[in-house]
Structure formats: C-alpha cells, structure tokens
Design an enzyme around this catalytic site. Structure first.
Site, PDB file in Angstrom:
ATOM      1  N   ASP A 102       0.830  -1.206   0.000  1.00  0.00           N
ATOM      2  CA  ASP A 102       0.000   0.000   0.000  1.00  0.00           C
ATOM      3  C   ASP A 102       0.865   1.258   0.000  1.00  0.00           C
ATOM      4  O   ASP A 102       2.016   1.229   0.447  1.00  0.00           O
ATOM      5  CB  ASP A 102      -0.871   0.048   1.263  1.00  0.00           C
ATOM      6  CG  ASP A 102      -1.842  -1.109   1.336  1.00  0.00           C
ATOM      7  OD1 ASP A 102      -2.202  -1.647   0.283  1.00  0.00           O
ATOM      8  OD2 ASP A 102      -2.214  -1.463   2.470  1.00  0.00           O
TER       9      ASP A 102
HETATM   10  N1  URA Z   1      -1.322  -5.804   4.121  1.00  0.00           N
HETATM   11  C1  URA Z   1      -1.731  -4.532   4.148  1.00  0.00           C
HETATM   12  O1  URA Z   1      -2.685  -4.206   4.810  1.00  0.00           O
HETATM   13  N2  URA Z   1      -1.018  -3.634   3.438  1.00  0.00           N
HETATM   14  C2  URA Z   1       0.055  -3.943   2.694  1.00  0.00           C
HETATM   15  O2  URA Z   1       0.647  -3.069   2.063  1.00  0.00           O
HETATM   16  C3  URA Z   1       0.459  -5.274   2.667  1.00  0.00           C
HETATM   17  C4  URA Z   1      -0.248  -6.197   3.390  1.00  0.00           C
END
Ligand code: URA
Length: 248
Positions: A102
């Site tokens: 993310d």
């Molecule tokens: N889980 C999440 O919530 N975000 C990420 O970037 C990777 C795994």
C-alpha cells in the site's frame, strides 16, 4: 565462467557433481570432451552433457527495494505521485514490482524482469510467506493471538491462519510481527481492524527469502545468488502439481 559453475547454473547438478561429470568425460565443449576442471566457457560455447545440449537460463535482474511510505507500487501514476519506478535507475531495464505494498506501507519489495517468476510468486493459488511489523492500537492479548491462528474472519471470507509474535505490548499500543501467505487487498490492516486493533504503521520485513535487513528507505540492492536460487526454488515448488493442496 568455469565449466563446473556453468553446469551448476544450468541446473544440471551441484558444483561437486558437475566436477565428477567432467572428470568422467561426460562433458563436451564445442564437440570435444573436456576433463580439465578449470576450463572456461562463455555463453556462445556449445556445451553437452551425456550427448545432450545444455544452456544457461536467460539472465534476469532481481532487485530488492525498500519501498518507503507515500510511494505507489506501480510504474506510473496518473495522479503524479512518486512510484517505485522513480527509485530504481532506468539502466536496470524493464523491472517491475512483484506484488503490491500500500501507499502507506513501507518495506521490502522484489522488482524483476523475470515475468514467469513474478507471475508464479503473485499467483493467488500460491502464497509466498510475508512478515510484517505492525504497530497497532491497544494491548493484543492471548485471545487475539488465537483468532489469528484460527483465521481472522474478513468480509469476503476467513483469512488463512497467520502466525503472530508480540514484540512489545502496552495498554495503548502493541508492536506485532505477523506472517501471512495470502496477498489480499490491505489484508494485514483489515485483519487487525477485525480484532479491533487498528494499525498505525506497517512495514514489510520479509518477502519469502528476502529480508529488509538494514536497507534504508528508498534504497535498493541486487538480490544475491543465494536469494535468487531460493526464489526460483519457491517458484518451482509452486509449479509442481498439487503444490497448493500440499500447503494446506
Ligand atoms: N497488508 C496490508 O494491509 N497492506 C500492505 O501493504 C500489505 C499487506
């Protein structure tokens, strides 16, 4: 490259077994039997073992990046935000990120031009093990840990069991290492939210055999030969029939 190393890279045998094959006269270079272990070979030499032609796998690039916060895991962003492509030099070729972190998650990320390996490692049927360090609100107790082990219920169905390790816990916040195999959208954040411990920071420490180590945010390095061999071994295990059933 020395002949025994060439044979090992081509996946024929370990270096020691390759030496045995050479000494036994089973290896020909450009049509002639070669028994000298130190013989050098180049990509354009023809190498045969037991009459069968042998070649090196195509050369690919494997880059380990520490994706910082506020960077998109894409090669371009229509909204003009920074992307992982801005962090690696162009002369590394057409490498692309494997999987996704993310915008508000940092951590270790593989980038490669090896499309086949990338495809296998991101296929939903086969989940590479990933470990995240999460700072979450509140005190994570034994009942929460049990929920993670049983598989936290998410909107679209239960997540597979996750391993959690409490690094530090206090009444206001806890620091947790969580290891998952899946790659659902915002999975770790949603799992903690479902247990009423929302995440305030998330860093990926490990992606399969790749560790974040001391790589600084925004920096990258080439994966080592050992790491690449481990990634390939993971991918070929995933491609074996029934690999996913065996993992359950
Ligand atoms: N889980 C999440 O919530 N975000 C990420 O970037 C990777 C795994």
């Amino acid at each position: 490259m020395r002949l025994q190393k060439y044979l090992a890279h081509a996946g024929i045998a370990s270096r020691r077994k390759a030496e045995e094959l050479i000494e036994k006269g089973r290896v020909r270079v450009n049509g002639r039997v070669v028994r000298a272990l130190g013989t050098s070979v180049a990509g354009d030499d023809s190498v045969e073992v037991g009459g069968r032609s042998v070649s090196l796998p195509p050369q690919h690039r494997y880059v380990v990046l520490h994706k910082p916060l506020k960077v998109m895991t894409t090669m371009r962003d229509p909204e003009g935000r920074r992307t992982v492509a801005d962090l690696v030099p162009r002369d590394l070729g057409r490498i692309v990120p494997v999987g996704r972190l993310d915008y508000d998650t940092s951590g270790v990320m593989l980038m490669t031009d090896d499309g086949e390996l990338a495809h296998v490692l991101t296929h939903p049927r086969f989940g590479v093990e990933k470990t995240y360090r999460a700072v979450v609100r509140g005190k994570l107790g034994p009942d929460d840990v049990k929920k993670f082990l049983a598989g936290v219920r998410l909107e679209e169905g239960s997540a597979r069991p996750a391993k959690v390790r409490v690094v530090r816990t206090g009444s206001r916040a806890s620091e947790i290492d969580i290891t998952i195999h899946e790659g659902r959208n915002r999975q770790v954040r949603r799992m903690f939210e479902a247990t009423e411990h929302p995440v305030s920071s998330l860093v990926r420490l490990r992606f399969g055999p790749l560790s974040l180590g001391s790589l600084a945010p925004g920096h990258w390095r080439e994966a080592t030969d050992k790491e690449v061999a481990s990634l390939r071994a993971l991918a070929s295990a995933a491609q074996r029939p029934h690999a996913d059933e065996m993992r359950r």
